[in-house]
Design a protein around this motif. Structure first.
Motif, PDB file in Angstrom:
ATOM      1  N   GLN A  18       0.832  -1.208   0.000  1.00 54.24           N
ATOM      2  CA  GLN A  18       0.000   0.000   0.000  1.00 54.24           C
ATOM      3  C   GLN A  18       0.868   1.261   0.000  1.00 54.24           C
ATOM      4  OE1 GLN A  18      -2.901  -0.233   3.180  1.00 54.24           O
ATOM      5  NE2 GLN A  18      -4.300  -1.432   1.898  1.00 54.24           N
ATOM      6  N   CYS A  19       1.954   1.240   0.765  1.00 57.13           N
ATOM      7  CA  CYS A  19       2.862   2.400   0.791  1.00 57.13           C
ATOM      8  C   CYS A  19       3.503   2.614  -0.579  1.00 57.13           C
ATOM      9  CB  CYS A  19       3.936   2.201   1.853  1.00 57.13           C
ATOM     10  SG  CYS A  19       3.334   2.350   3.552  1.00 57.13           S
ATOM     11  N   LEU A  20       3.833   1.537  -1.283  1.00 58.03           N
ATOM     12  CA  LEU A  20       4.402   1.665  -2.625  1.00 58.03           C
ATOM     13  C   LEU A  20       3.380   2.274  -3.581  1.00 58.03           C
ATOM     14  CD1 LEU A  20       6.684   1.161  -4.634  1.00 58.03           C
ATOM     15  CD2 LEU A  20       5.787  -1.161  -4.954  1.00 58.03           C
ATOM     16  N   ALA A  21       2.114   1.866  -3.445  1.00 58.04           N
ATOM     17  CA  ALA A  21       1.062   2.436  -4.293  1.00 58.04           C
ATOM     18  C   ALA A  21       0.891   3.923  -4.014  1.00 58.04           C
ATOM     19  CB  ALA A  21      -0.244   1.687  -4.059  1.00 58.04           C
ATOM     20  N   ILE A  22       0.966   4.319  -2.736  1.00 53.04           N
ATOM     21  CA  ILE A  22       0.849   5.743  -2.379  1.00 53.04           C
ATOM     22  C   ILE A  22       2.024   6.520  -2.951  1.00 53.04           C
ATOM     23  CG2 ILE A  22       0.841   7.371  -0.458  1.00 53.04           C
ATOM     24  CD1 ILE A  22      -0.583   5.195   1.197  1.00 53.04           C
TER      25      ILE A  22
END
Length: 607
Positions: free
Chosen positions: A419-423
């Motif tokens: 999720q952090c990579l997507a953000i």
């Protein structure tokens, strides 16, 4: 009194007549000297005699006021002008009304007597000068007309109907019956709660710019300040302190034709001063400790966007320069949040700002001259002419953002990392502060809400915190809010009673103490300068379904903190949107009475 204003009006019109008559006499003499025959000379005499009679009739007071009433629609008497945003912009100029004040913020309503500007056709600016005439009590004709008081004009009118015509005509310069923005004007959304927004149309406060210009010019060029500087150099006593504003910058509105922007802008030669809001420059230091990989499950989640490198960001924020306005960062995070809520169910709210590096694209000729911004060369217009511009300051900077988040999945480290990579991927696609996001080093979820633990991996860097309370504390002084705000940027030196030596008239000079901390002026949001218009009521806006507010920039005081230990908690550095009419501002969450001490008592001693 109105009688003295009546005399001033008559004298003004008479002086205008003498000026026109003198120009016509010079034109006549020049033409008469070139006459080649008696017939041509006679023809010139007849022609110019007719022009003189026409001029004399036009400047009969009643006739001139008839013409002024017709031409008043060509100008706008305003405190806020649209052309400061872009010289080709056309839209509503606002004569601001005071919709409320807050001692924490500087705005046009902070001025005791804001100067009224005139915008529009330069050929009709004589009507503006008429409206600016004052009586013995400094009440202008403009003030009288706003109250529908025509007493100063009554002696010139032949009938009540003519007097009513003057009132209706001249008042056209006060209000725009068809409010409009422009495609070249700035328009920004501001959340007002419950998923609703207002569309803000910021206008430049020419009145506040004039007041700042006068204060700074007094410190730089006045006779009193020159004498004080000379006394300090010679170590002699003097009643006035020496005042200087370091690291000033200056923009030129209107280029070589400042009169095309406004009357007050022309009187300043287009010059508008800016105060520095830059953070300090870090010296090289050892690398900061690494972050923890452990993801803790606590009520408040804090997402960190580490080392966001931004190219060509906006460097000018209201009457400051050197760091973008806080609303840019909240707007950036809000735009991310809107997309993340649809795709991942993640909401981003409050934002903490840490600045690591900055480089303003500006230069100055000497250490005593204001900075001038390095500008880009714009393409020619379709007619092959140079495109009109207003100066825009640019800068490169590297910042980190600490964001209060909701909904990030912490069921496993792998899910959280995805999720952090997507953000991070989404964040790199958005613009920030008008500049391009070049790269983001990392995006991760903090393992704790302890401010020391969260901020230590972001060192070296300076945290921007709100210090608007310091400006409010000066409300009881005998100085204006503008002077109090400028004091935070000023260096002051005053003479003491202590002799500089034995058997001498010389005395020691010392720097006037200022509040502790690296305090800077900052723009924190906007304030309404006119009532909010309903959806669809303002022309040329980007969204016809949203209410529109014409606003001005609001300024206060901020502080750059280099040590996380000086914070009581993360809440102190987190900025959030706050709407309370007439203010649209960004500020930290205001603790309720007693909450600060309660929270401090619960802090982890290891933090």
């Amino acid at each position: 009194m109105s009688a003295t204003l009546t005399e001033a009006i008559e004298q003004f019109i008479r002086q205008r007549y003498y000026t026109k008559q003198e120009a016509l006499d010079k034109e006549y003499k020049k033409a008469r000297a070139t006459a080649v025959s008696a017939d041509s000379a006679n023809q010139l005499d007849v022609k110019f005699a007719a022009r003189k009679d026409k001029l004399k009739d036009a400047f009969v007071v009643a006739n001139w006021l008839d013409g002024a009433a017709q031409r008043a629609c060509q100008i706008s008497m305003a405190t806020h002008a649209v052309k400061f945003t872009h010289s080709s912009a056309k839209g509503t100029n606002i004569l601001a009304t005071d919709l409320g004040q807050d001692h924490r913020y500087l705005d046009t309503a902070s001025l005791a007597s804001p100067a009224v500007d005139a915008v529009g056709n330069a050929a009709a600016l004589d009507v503006a000068r008429l409206l600016q005439l004052t009586d013995d009590s400094d009440q202008s004709l403009l003030d009288y007309l706003q109250c529908d008081n025509v007493t100063p004009l009554a002696d010139f009118a032949a009938s009540p109907a003519q007097l009513d015509n003057w009132l209706g005509g001249l008042k056209q310069a006060l209000h725009d019956t068809r409010p409009s923005s422009h495609t070249l004007s700035k328009q920004v959304y501001f959340p007002v709660g419950d998923g609703q927004y207002h569309l803000l149309a910021p206008l430049y406060s020419s009145s506040l710019s004039q007041a700042i210009h006068q204060e700074i010019n007094y410190s730089r060029y006045s006779k009193e300040m020159a004498e004080a500087r000379e006394a300090r150099r010679k170590q002699l006593p003097h009643d006035h302190p020496v005042v200087a504003y370091p690291d000033l910058a200056m923009t030129i509105a209107g280029g070589s034709k400042p009169q095309n922007v406004s009357q007050l802008n022309a009187s300043r030669g287009g010059r508008n001063y800016l105060l520095s809001a830059q953070p300090p420059m870090w010296q090289p230091q050892p690398a900061a400790p690494g972050i923890s990989d452990n993801i803790a499950d606590h009520a408040d989640q804090y997402l960190v966007l580490k080392h966001i490198r931004i190219g060509n960001a906006n460097a000018i924020a209201g009457f400051t320069y050197g760091f973008p306005v806080v609303t840019h960062f909240l707007g950036y995070v809000h735009a991310l949040s809107r997309k993340l809520q649809h795709s991942l169910g993640i909401r981003l709210d409050d934002v903490g700002i840490v600045c690591h590096q900055h480089q303003v694209h500006a230069y100055r000729e000497s250490n005593f001259a204001p900075y001038t911004f390095a500008l880009t060369r714009n393409p020619l217009t379709k007619d092959g002419k140079t495109a009109p511009i207003n100066e825009e300051g640019r800068m490169h900077l590297t910042v980190s953002l600490v964001i209060k988040a909701h909904g990030i999945n912490t069921v496993s480290e792998q899910v959280t990392s995805e999720q952090c990579l997507a953000i991070k991927t989404l964040a790199e696609q958005h613009k920030l502060a008008g500049g391009q996001v070049l790269s983001i080093d990392d995006c991760y979820l903090a393992s704790t809400d302890c401010h020391n633990t969260v901020l230590s991996p972001l060192l070296p860097g300076y945290v921007l915190v709100d210090r608007s309370g310091l400006l409010a504390e000066k409300a009881g002084c005998n100085t204006s809010r503008l002077e109090n705000w400028l004091d935070f940027s000023a260096l002051k030196f005053e003479a003491t009673d202590e002799p500089a030596g034995k058997n001498t008239d010389k005395v020691k000079w010392q720097q006037v103490a200022s509040p502790k901390g690296y305090l800077v002026p900052v723009q924190v949001g906007y304030k309404q300068i006119a009532p909010t218009y309903g959806a669809g009521k303002v022309a040329n806006v980007r969204d016809r379904a949203t209410p529109v507010s014409f606003v001005e920039a609001v300024h206060s005081i901020g502080e750059w903190l280099g040590s996380p230990s000086r914070l009581a908690s993360l809440q102190e550095m987190l900025w959030q949107y706050h709407f309370q009419p007439p203010f649209y501002v960004c500020r930290p969450l205001q603790p309720e009475a007693g909450e600060t001490d309660k929270h401090a008592a619960q802090l982890d001693p290891d933090c």
